[in-house]
Design a protein around this motif. Structure first.
Motif, short mmCIF file in Angstrom:
data_model
loop_
_atom_site.label_atom_id
_atom_site.label_comp_id
_atom_site.label_asym_id
_atom_site.label_seq_id
_atom_site.Cartn_x
_atom_site.Cartn_y
_atom_site.Cartn_z
N GLY A 45 0.81 -1.21 0.00
CA GLY A 45 0.00 0.00 0.00
C GLY A 45 0.84 1.26 0.00
O GLY A 45 0.56 2.22 -0.72
N ARG A 48 2.87 1.55 -3.40
CA ARG A 48 1.96 1.89 -4.49
C ARG A 48 1.68 3.39 -4.49
O ARG A 48 1.68 4.04 -5.54
CB ARG A 48 0.66 1.11 -4.34
N THR A 49 1.47 3.95 -3.32
CA THR A 49 1.19 5.38 -3.20
C THR A 49 2.42 6.22 -3.55
O THR A 49 2.33 7.21 -4.28
CB THR A 49 0.72 5.71 -1.78
N ALA A 87 -6.03 1.38 -0.94
CA ALA A 87 -4.80 0.68 -1.33
C ALA A 87 -4.44 -0.38 -0.29
O ALA A 87 -4.02 -1.50 -0.65
CB ALA A 87 -3.65 1.67 -1.50
N PHE A 88 -4.60 -0.06 0.97
CA PHE A 88 -4.28 -1.01 2.04
C PHE A 88 -5.40 -2.04 2.21
O PHE A 88 -5.13 -3.22 2.48
CB PHE A 88 -4.04 -0.27 3.35
N ALA A 91 -5.02 -4.65 -0.45
CA ALA A 91 -3.81 -5.44 -0.21
C ALA A 91 -4.07 -6.50 0.86
O ALA A 91 -3.71 -7.68 0.69
CB ALA A 91 -2.66 -4.54 0.19
N SER A 200 2.68 7.74 3.83
CA SER A 200 3.17 6.53 3.17
C SER A 200 4.60 6.20 3.58
O SER A 200 4.96 5.03 3.78
CB SER A 200 3.09 6.69 1.65
N THR A 235 -2.71 3.39 -10.79
CA THR A 235 -3.04 4.42 -9.80
C THR A 235 -2.82 5.82 -10.37
O THR A 235 -3.74 6.65 -10.36
CB THR A 235 -2.19 4.25 -8.53
#
Length: 303
Positions: A45, A48-49, A87-88, A91, A200, A235
């Protein structure tokens, strides 16, 4: 005349945007699955961010100058609801459920958008929409129930995490439509991610990603390749396209991208050896039927 031409142009463009997002986000679920081979959900997560933020800053950092001071609170809320939290959630969900199942459950977003629109944004609803919500929820329960039978080793309580992500997406799309209509899609995306960089980094630091055993693990290197594709395309670019789609259409139409996402995601899942039974196909059809009913021509409002 110019307004009519613009309206016709948007009418055509929104379908192109919808098709592109379907392909991109439909492929995101298998990329998440592959990334989890070498990374934990927290690492995935956060990375990805961060990767998406770096890419967006390279192509559109200056766009944030157009954001007014009183608009930043909506940028912050949108960033956490539309990107960071989901995102988390996805995941963690895909550590226990198949990527194809996660994509189907994500197709409830238009129904959740409708429900929250009624409860929080004073949107009136009609009989078709009420029936559609009920049918869609029945499909979700059937999908989870059958999935537990087909794959007894998977913990289907994690499906709730996907539904929570749908709530986040539904809130975000309503906020963009109501409060961020005049902000450029690129500015929204960059504003979202500039807010998310520090959280993040903190999450990544405490996830033990910088441990030598993690960094030198070959599986982690492969996962980083998958996560970079997911972050930049699934994303970064997709975020800009989706913001534009919301502005040129409606919240319900924009979230209807989740109808076609499962088709792409399920194909990837089947190619990767995931099991999907005939009854799960029926349950998926019930969910899509519910969304279709909820978006049919409006009848007389009942609330």
């Amino acid at each position: 005349m110019q307004l009519i031409k613009l309206s016709m142009q948007n009418s055509k463009l929104k379908w192109i945007y919808l098709a592109i997002l379907s392909l991109v986000w439909g492929s995101s679920f298998i990329l998440i699955k592959k990334s989890l081979i070498g990374l934990t959900p927290m690492q995935l997560g956060a990375l990805r961010t961060l990767f998406a933020a770096f890419f967006l800053f390279l192509i559109g950092f200056r766009s944030m100058r157009t954001i007014k001071r009183n608009e930043w609170k909506w940028i912050v809320i949108s960033g956490f609801l539309g990107t960071f939290i989901p995102a988390f959630l996805f995941a963690f969900a895909e550590t226990e459920i198949d990527s194809g199942i996660a994509s189907v459950l994500n197709s409830t977003t238009p129904l959740v958008t409708l429900i929250l629109g009624v409860l929080l944004f004073s949107i009136r609803f009609n009989r078709n929409q009420l029936i559609g919500v009920i049918v869609g929820l029945i499909g979700c329960l059937a999908l989870i129930w059958e999935g537990a039978s087909v794959n007894p080793n998977q913990n289907y309580w994690y499906a709730v995490l996907v539904l929570c992500a749908s709530v986040c997406y539904a809130m975000n799309v309503n906020i963009i439509k109501r409060y961020m209509q005049k902000i450029s899609p690129m500015a929204i995306a960059n504003g979202n991610f500039i807010v998310l960089v520090i959280p993040s980094i903190v999450v990544l630091y405490y996830s033990e990603f910088f441990d030598n055993k993690v960094i030198n693990n070959p599986e982690v290197h492969t996962s980083l390749m998958y996560i970079s594709i997911l972050a930049v395309v699934g994303t970064g670019i997709a975020k800009v396209l989706f913001n534009k789609l919301v502005q040129m259409s409606s919240p319900v139409f924009a979230t209807s991208v989740t109808y076609t996402i499962p088709i792409v995601a399920l194909m990837w899942g089947l190619l990767d050896g995931e099991e999907f039974s005939f009854y799960q196909v029926i349950a998926t059809g019930i969910i899509i039927l519910g969304v279709y009913i909820a978006n049919r021509k409006k009848e007389r409002p009942i609330h």
